[in-house]
Motif scaffolding. Structure first.
Motif, PDB file in Angstrom:
ATOM      1  N   LEU A 218       0.827  -1.206   0.000  1.00 29.05           N
ATOM      2  CA  LEU A 218       0.000   0.000   0.000  1.00 29.05           C
ATOM      3  C   LEU A 218       0.863   1.259   0.000  1.00 29.05           C
ATOM      4  CD1 LEU A 218      -2.788  -1.059   2.517  1.00 29.05           C
ATOM      5  CD2 LEU A 218      -3.046  -0.676   0.063  1.00 29.05           C
ATOM      6  N   LYS A 219       1.957   1.208   0.728  1.00 29.62           N
ATOM      7  CA  LYS A 219       2.873   2.348   0.752  1.00 29.62           C
ATOM      8  C   LYS A 219       3.432   2.618  -0.644  1.00 29.62           C
ATOM      9  CE  LYS A 219       7.115   3.993   2.996  1.00 29.62           C
ATOM     10  NZ  LYS A 219       8.191   3.651   3.971  1.00 29.62           N
ATOM     11  N   SER A 220       3.783   1.551  -1.363  1.00 30.46           N
ATOM     12  CA  SER A 220       4.290   1.705  -2.727  1.00 30.46           C
ATOM     13  C   SER A 220       3.197   2.186  -3.676  1.00 30.46           C
ATOM     14  CB  SER A 220       4.881   0.380  -3.222  1.00 30.46           C
ATOM     15  OG  SER A 220       6.025   0.029  -2.483  1.00 30.46           O
ATOM     16  N   LEU A 221       1.978   1.698  -3.488  1.00 31.28           N
ATOM     17  CA  LEU A 221       0.859   2.167  -4.309  1.00 31.28           C
ATOM     18  C   LEU A 221       0.664   3.675  -4.160  1.00 31.28           C
ATOM     19  CD1 LEU A 221      -1.980  -0.517  -3.976  1.00 31.28           C
ATOM     20  CD2 LEU A 221      -0.707   0.098  -6.022  1.00 31.28           C
ATOM     21  N   VAL A 222       0.768   4.155  -2.931  1.00 35.45           N
ATOM     22  CA  VAL A 222       0.626   5.590  -2.681  1.00 35.45           C
ATOM     23  C   VAL A 222       1.737   6.364  -3.386  1.00 35.45           C
ATOM     24  CG1 VAL A 222       0.725   7.382  -0.906  1.00 35.45           C
ATOM     25  CG2 VAL A 222      -0.614   5.309  -0.515  1.00 35.45           C
ATOM     26  N   SER A 223       2.959   5.857  -3.306  1.00 35.61           N
ATOM     27  CA  SER A 223       4.081   6.530  -3.965  1.00 35.61           C
ATOM     28  C   SER A 223       3.875   6.603  -5.472  1.00 35.61           C
ATOM     29  CB  SER A 223       5.392   5.792  -3.647  1.00 35.61           C
ATOM     30  OG  SER A 223       5.672   5.811  -2.269  1.00 35.61           O
ATOM     31  N   ILE A 224       3.368   5.514  -6.073  1.00 31.92           N
ATOM     32  CA  ILE A 224       3.118   5.506  -7.514  1.00 31.92           C
ATOM     33  C   ILE A 224       1.959   6.441  -7.853  1.00 31.92           C
ATOM     34  CG2 ILE A 224       2.423   4.068  -9.464  1.00 31.92           C
ATOM     35  CD1 ILE A 224       3.888   1.743  -8.086  1.00 31.92           C
ATOM     36  N   LEU A 225       0.912   6.463  -7.010  1.00 30.13           N
ATOM     37  CA  LEU A 225      -0.200   7.388  -7.227  1.00 30.13           C
ATOM     38  C   LEU A 225       0.273   8.839  -7.240  1.00 30.13           C
ATOM     39  CD1 LEU A 225      -3.085   5.926  -5.010  1.00 30.13           C
ATOM     40  CD2 LEU A 225      -3.126   6.206  -7.489  1.00 30.13           C
ATOM     41  N   LYS A 226       1.253   9.132  -6.409  1.00 28.64           N
ATOM     42  CA  LYS A 226       1.722  10.512  -6.285  1.00 28.64           C
ATOM     43  C   LYS A 226       2.715  10.907  -7.369  1.00 28.64           C
ATOM     44  CE  LYS A 226       1.166  11.218  -1.286  1.00 28.64           C
ATOM     45  NZ  LYS A 226       1.882  11.481  -0.009  1.00 28.64           N
ATOM     46  N   CYS A 227       3.676  10.023  -7.659  1.00 29.61           N
ATOM     47  CA  CYS A 227       4.767  10.446  -8.536  1.00 29.61           C
ATOM     48  C   CYS A 227       5.106   9.464  -9.650  1.00 29.61           C
ATOM     49  CB  CYS A 227       6.015  10.737  -7.702  1.00 29.61           C
ATOM     50  SG  CYS A 227       6.535   9.362  -6.639  1.00 29.61           S
ATOM     51  N   GLY A 228       4.248   8.484  -9.902  1.00 32.23           N
ATOM     52  CA  GLY A 228       4.504   7.560 -11.008  1.00 32.23           C
ATOM     53  C   GLY A 228       4.216   8.209 -12.345  1.00 32.23           C
ATOM     54  N   ASP A 229       4.560   7.520 -13.432  1.00 29.17           N
ATOM     55  CA  ASP A 229       4.200   8.058 -14.744  1.00 29.17           C
ATOM     56  C   ASP A 229       2.695   7.895 -14.953  1.00 29.17           C
ATOM     57  OD1 ASP A 229       3.727   5.404 -15.446  1.00 29.17           O
ATOM     58  OD2 ASP A 229       5.653   5.160 -16.446  1.00 29.17           O
ATOM     59  N   LEU A 230       2.193   8.383 -16.089  1.00 28.36           N
ATOM     60  CA  LEU A 230       0.737   8.391 -16.305  1.00 28.36           C
ATOM     61  C   LEU A 230       0.150   6.983 -16.249  1.00 28.36           C
ATOM     62  CD1 LEU A 230       0.358  11.068 -19.143  1.00 28.36           C
ATOM     63  CD2 LEU A 230       0.219  11.360 -16.662  1.00 28.36           C
ATOM     64  N   ALA A 231       0.814   6.037 -16.929  1.00 32.70           N
ATOM     65  CA  ALA A 231       0.315   4.656 -16.912  1.00 32.70           C
ATOM     66  C   ALA A 231       0.404   4.052 -15.519  1.00 32.70           C
ATOM     67  CB  ALA A 231       1.107   3.801 -17.902  1.00 32.70           C
ATOM     68  N   GLY A 232       1.478   4.361 -14.802  1.00 32.10           N
ATOM     69  CA  GLY A 232       1.635   3.835 -13.457  1.00 32.10           C
ATOM     70  C   GLY A 232       0.569   4.345 -12.510  1.00 32.10           C
ATOM     71  N   ARG A 233       0.250   5.621 -12.609  1.00 32.00           N
ATOM     72  CA  ARG A 233      -0.781   6.189 -11.733  1.00 32.00           C
ATOM     73  C   ARG A 233      -2.148   5.599 -12.052  1.00 32.00           C
ATOM     74  NH1 ARG A 233       0.094  12.562 -12.060  1.00 32.00           N
ATOM     75  NH2 ARG A 233      -1.350  12.551 -10.284  1.00 32.00           N
ATOM     76  N   LEU A 234      -2.417   5.387 -13.332  1.00 27.59           N
ATOM     77  CA  LEU A 234      -3.678   4.754 -13.714  1.00 27.59           C
ATOM     78  C   LEU A 234      -3.760   3.343 -13.155  1.00 27.59           C
ATOM     79  CD1 LEU A 234      -6.289   4.324 -15.324  1.00 27.59           C
ATOM     80  CD2 LEU A 234      -4.861   3.813 -17.326  1.00 27.59           C
ATOM     81  N   ASN A 235      -2.711   2.550 -13.342  1.00 30.64           N
ATOM     82  CA  ASN A 235      -2.727   1.169 -12.861  1.00 30.64           C
ATOM     83  C   ASN A 235      -2.809   1.099 -11.343  1.00 30.64           C
ATOM     84  OD1 ASN A 235      -2.564  -0.063 -15.425  1.00 30.64           O
ATOM     85  ND2 ASN A 235      -0.360   0.265 -15.498  1.00 30.64           N
ATOM     86  N   ALA A 236      -2.163   2.044 -10.658  1.00 32.39           N
ATOM     87  CA  ALA A 236      -2.252   2.076  -9.194  1.00 32.39           C
ATOM     88  C   ALA A 236      -3.676   2.365  -8.749  1.00 32.39           C
ATOM     89  CB  ALA A 236      -1.295   3.126  -8.638  1.00 32.39           C
ATOM     90  N   ALA A 237      -4.355   3.281  -9.442  1.00 33.76           N
ATOM     91  CA  ALA A 237      -5.747   3.591  -9.112  1.00 33.76           C
ATOM     92  C   ALA A 237      -6.647   2.384  -9.378  1.00 33.76           C
ATOM     93  CB  ALA A 237      -6.221   4.793  -9.921  1.00 33.76           C
ATOM     94  N   LEU A 238      -6.420   1.701 -10.504  1.00 35.12           N
ATOM     95  CA  LEU A 238      -7.212   0.516 -10.826  1.00 35.12           C
ATOM     96  C   LEU A 238      -6.986  -0.594  -9.800  1.00 35.12           C
ATOM     97  CD1 LEU A 238      -6.651   0.382 -14.697  1.00 35.12           C
ATOM     98  CD2 LEU A 238      -8.793   0.926 -13.538  1.00 35.12           C
ATOM     99  N   MET A 239      -5.737  -0.749  -9.377  1.00 31.64           N
ATOM    100  CA  MET A 239      -5.426  -1.791  -8.404  1.00 31.64           C
ATOM    101  C   MET A 239      -6.062  -1.472  -7.051  1.00 31.64           C
ATOM    102  SD  MET A 239      -4.031  -4.687  -8.265  1.00 31.64           S
ATOM    103  CE  MET A 239      -3.516  -4.466  -9.974  1.00 31.64           C
TER     104      MET A 239
END
Length: 446
Positions: A218-239
């Motif tokens: 969950l901590k990593s998901l939050v990090s990706i939601l905040k500063c991942g690339d566009l595809a990463g943020r989308l996939n984190a939200a979907l997950m």
């Protein structure tokens, strides 16, 4: 045979010959040789394969036959000893040569099909992914995940084979294992690749949810939601949406306590990267705000109410439904209602969405209005409560609620609509009812 094919037809379409629209007279079509036609679909075979009885079919047709639970050869009716399909390369080349020779008649050459992945081709890279993640080899793990994902994109059959090979379990376990380390540029790359693969092979099972729902993940998901690339943020939200929609309330509350999660979701709604990411964030937020009043309060303190009202002004049906659902959940807390009372768009927008969106939107809009009108007098005093009801009258709520009861609605919505009408009827002496779509005549400015 004809009755059998009619049973197959509605479930899955078998592609016909692609014809070149630039060709001349398409009415002069060449006759397809009988042995080039699939015995099931009677269309030109694109990927001829032979079953254990020696009969050749188009791969898509015979796989559909197997998916329906049939274990016999469609031509001979003999029980098949195996579902293995052997590519008929000789016949495929003959069909391709025939297509090429009839190109002038509008027949396009059938491309050479990709060979479907075998279970052994799946188990080996998956096993390597588990080993690479265990020893912290980010580069190798990322390469292997990309390979598995590419195989899954080639065909739905490949995707099913990869899933049946335990991909979801291995990928989620690898994500959890790598997330336990420090989050840096090398880690973020492989974690985003794993998320991409997991969304491609979703839905997740309980074991995968356990891995993704771990504190480290969950901590990593939050990090990706905040500063991942566009595809990463989308996939984190979907997950995250997939995760919280499958958990019970107690576990959702634990997820909500993840540091920075609420802030990351609100930021993704405020600064959208894509409609799909926004919708996934709204669904995840809905489950979170519905889990407890404390969580709803935290979202309200982050300014979510204003963002939702802005979304409701001009969005498509699906987005409006989700925004109304989240708003209704946030209004369960006092902070959410206080923010809505002070926002000039709250009553006008909610009344506007009462009808003509969908039954779901109507249900949430009525519930949200009911919570505001019911609690305002108690929370803000007699005068403020009357002003709230007058404003609701002025934007046409009374007429719309009457119409809603006339056309019919669900039981809970009907009760709330009736209660709202009683409240508004008591305030009609203090203000006039108007029904203009642009809310002209309101004393309160936007």
């Amino acid at each position: 045979m004809a009755s059998t094919w009619r049973a197959l037809k509605p479930r899955r379409k078998i592609p016909f010959i692609q014809r070149n629209p630039a060709a001349g007279n398409l009415n002069m079509e060449p006759s397809i040789p009988t042995h080039f036609r699939c015995p099931i679909s009677l269309d030109l075979m694109r990927d001829p394969v032979t079953v254990s009885t020696g009969i050749t079919y188009d791969r898509q047709s015979i796989e559909t036959w197997f998916e329906l639970g049939r274990q016999t050869c469609p031509v001979t009716y003999k029980v098949l000893t195996t579902e293995d399909l052997i590519p008929n390369h000789s016949l495929r080349r003959m069909i391709q040569d025939w297509c090429a020779s009839n190109r002038s008649s509008g027949i396009e050459r059938i491309p050479t099909p990709r060979i479907p992945v075998a279970p052994t081709q799946v188990s080996e890279p998956l096993s390597e992914i588990a080993s690479a993640s265990a020893r912290g080899d980010h580069v190798r793990c990322q390469e292997l995940v990309a390979k598995i994902k590419a195989l899954g994109r080639e065909s739905e059959r490949n995707r099913r084979c990869i899933i049946s090979g335990g991909a979801v379990h291995i990928l989620s376990a690898s994500f959890s294992e790598l997330a336990a380390g420090s989050f840096d540029s090398s880690t973020s790359g492989v974690l985003e690749e794993l998320l991409s693969a997991l969304t491609a092979f979703s839905p997740l099972d309980k074991e995968a949810h356990r891995h993704i729902g771990s504190p480290e993940s969950l901590k990593s998901l939050v990090s990706i939601l905040k500063c991942g690339d566009l595809a990463g943020r989308l996939n984190a939200a979907l997950m995250l949406k997939d995760l919280v929609s499958s958990l019970d309330i107690d576990r959702v509350n634990l997820v909500a306590e993840t540091y920075g999660l609420i802030e990351a979701l609100v930021k993704l709604i405020e600064q959208p990267v894509s409609p799909q990411a926004t919708k996934a964030s709204l669904v995840a937020t809905f489950y979170l705000v519905s889990s407890s009043e404390i969580t709803a309060t935290k979202f309200a303190e982050m300014g979510l109410v204003s963002l939702l009202l802005e979304i409701l002004v001009d969005s498509d049906k699906s987005m409006v439904e989700k925004a109304l659902a989240v708003l209704d959940g946030v209004l369960n807390c006092k902070k959410g209602r206080e923010t809505a009372y002070d926002h000039s768009l709250a009553m006008p927008v909610l009344v506007k969405k009462l009808l003509r969106v969908s039954d779901m939107a109507t249900e949430f809009a009525v519930s949200a209005l009911w919570k505001l009108c019911k609690n305002c007098k108690q929370e803000r005093g007699e005068i403020a409560g009357e002003e709230c009801l007058v404003e609701t009258l002025q934007v046409g709520a009374f007429q719309k609620l009457l119409l809603l009861l006339q056309v019919g609605c669900s039981g809970a919505t009907k009760v709330k609509a009736s209660d709202l009408l009683k409240l508004l009827n008591g305030a009609r002496r203090m203000g006039d009812c108007i029904g203009t779509a642009d809310f002209r005549g309101l004393k309160r400015s936007f």
